[in-house]
Design a protein around this motif. Structure first.
Motif: not given
Length: 72
Positions: A20-24, A36
């Motif tokens: 969840s910390s990744r932007s994509r 999603d």
């Protein structure tokens, strides 16, 4: 209550946090509108099941209703 049963839930929760910390996130071919949301519900349903497994007391499933309610 033994804490080693919570290890899978902690690892799964850590994976959720990292992803969840990744932007994509990588795109899966054949995704539909709302995929999603379905994936989000599925990931957290797995976490809920793992928490239920970890909270099982030796005398039975006394904590299961409370954790199930918290998962809602």
């Amino acid at each position: 209550m033994s804490t080693h049963r919570f290890v899978p839930a902690v690892l799964w929760g850590g994976s959720i946090f990292v992803l969840s910390s990744r932007s994509r996130l990588p795109q899966v071919p054949g995704m539909f509108d709302g995929f999603d949301k379905v994936a989000h519900a599925g990931v957290f349903a797995v976490l809920c099941v793992m928490l239920l497994f970890g909270a099982r007391f030796p005398s039975g499933w006394r904590a299961a209703p409370w954790i199930g309610l918290a998962c809602l």
